[in-house]
Enzyme design. Sequence first.
Site, PDB file in Angstrom:
ATOM      1  N   TRP A  63       0.826  -1.203   0.000  1.00  0.00           N
ATOM      2  CA  TRP A  63       0.000   0.000   0.000  1.00  0.00           C
ATOM      3  C   TRP A  63       0.869   1.265   0.000  1.00  0.00           C
ATOM      4  O   TRP A  63       0.673   2.173   0.787  1.00  0.00           O
ATOM      5  CB  TRP A  63      -0.979  -0.005   1.179  1.00  0.00           C
ATOM      6  CG  TRP A  63      -1.725  -1.292   1.302  1.00  0.00           C
ATOM      7  CD1 TRP A  63      -1.499  -2.260   2.230  1.00  0.00           C
ATOM      8  CD2 TRP A  63      -2.764  -1.786   0.453  1.00  0.00           C
ATOM      9  NE1 TRP A  63      -2.344  -3.322   2.013  1.00  0.00           N
ATOM     10  CE2 TRP A  63      -3.143  -3.060   0.922  1.00  0.00           C
ATOM     11  CE3 TRP A  63      -3.413  -1.277  -0.670  1.00  0.00           C
ATOM     12  CZ2 TRP A  63      -4.134  -3.825   0.331  1.00  0.00           C
ATOM     13  CZ3 TRP A  63      -4.414  -2.043  -1.261  1.00  0.00           C
ATOM     14  CH2 TRP A  63      -4.757  -3.293  -0.763  1.00  0.00           C
ATOM     15  N   GLN A  79     -22.600   6.989 -10.719  1.00  0.00           N
ATOM     16  CA  GLN A  79     -23.449   5.898 -10.237  1.00  0.00           C
ATOM     17  C   GLN A  79     -24.234   6.345  -9.004  1.00  0.00           C
ATOM     18  O   GLN A  79     -23.827   6.120  -7.870  1.00  0.00           O
ATOM     19  CB  GLN A  79     -22.626   4.647  -9.913  1.00  0.00           C
ATOM     20  CG  GLN A  79     -23.524   3.455  -9.645  1.00  0.00           C
ATOM     21  CD  GLN A  79     -22.759   2.179  -9.416  1.00  0.00           C
ATOM     22  OE1 GLN A  79     -21.539   2.127  -9.483  1.00  0.00           O
ATOM     23  NE2 GLN A  79     -23.489   1.131  -9.120  1.00  0.00           N
ATOM     24  N   PHE A  80     -25.394   6.970  -9.245  1.00  0.00           N
ATOM     25  CA  PHE A  80     -26.214   7.478  -8.152  1.00  0.00           C
ATOM     26  C   PHE A  80     -26.708   6.368  -7.234  1.00  0.00           C
ATOM     27  O   PHE A  80     -26.992   6.610  -6.061  1.00  0.00           O
ATOM     28  CB  PHE A  80     -27.393   8.299  -8.689  1.00  0.00           C
ATOM     29  CG  PHE A  80     -28.525   7.473  -9.240  1.00  0.00           C
ATOM     30  CD1 PHE A  80     -29.599   7.132  -8.443  1.00  0.00           C
ATOM     31  CD2 PHE A  80     -28.508   7.043 -10.559  1.00  0.00           C
ATOM     32  CE1 PHE A  80     -30.650   6.371  -8.946  1.00  0.00           C
ATOM     33  CE2 PHE A  80     -29.542   6.278 -11.070  1.00  0.00           C
ATOM     34  CZ  PHE A  80     -30.623   5.944 -10.262  1.00  0.00           C
ATOM     35  N   THR A  81     -26.758   5.134  -7.706  1.00  0.00           N
ATOM     36  CA  THR A  81     -27.280   4.035  -6.889  1.00  0.00           C
ATOM     37  C   THR A  81     -26.409   3.748  -5.666  1.00  0.00           C
ATOM     38  O   THR A  81     -26.857   3.076  -4.741  1.00  0.00           O
ATOM     39  CB  THR A  81     -27.449   2.743  -7.725  1.00  0.00           C
ATOM     40  OG1 THR A  81     -26.188   2.363  -8.258  1.00  0.00           O
ATOM     41  CG2 THR A  81     -28.448   2.958  -8.852  1.00  0.00           C
TER      42      THR A  81
END
Length: 154
Positions: A63, A79-81
């Site tokens: 990382w 992506q509003f969902t």
Amino acid sequence: MKAILQRVLSASVTVDKEVISSIGKGVLVFAAVAPGDTEKEADSLANKVLKMKMWDDEAGGRWKKAVTDIEGEVLCVSQFTLLAKTRKGTKPDFHGAANPEEAGRLYQYFVQKVRSLYQEERVKDGKFQAMMEVALVNDGPVTLEVQIGGANAE
């Protein structure tokens, strides 16, 4: 704003049976705009997308590298969902998403901010409000959730 970051070997967006965007190694970003989000949240999210340490370094350090460090690509998809409320019942409630006009404006601002902070040709985009087919090869898999602003921000 809320986003899902996926470390990918490749990803693409198809609209109406035509591939409109594709990337190789990099980050696929699903992004959603909540009511009350501003350019401040979009700026913070753009910075986080580009600086999130999702890759190991050459010495095996975990990382340690961001997409900019590996000269990877970024594919942004609205992506509003992502902002659906699902606590009650089985039908998603999308009132947690901004109205399409405001969401579109701020989403485009976010994409332009990512482009301006990185290399414009390495940042691709889906098509706002379109029915999209998103294909990806997840690398790891590595999938991270990022929340900027709002009650659940970390």
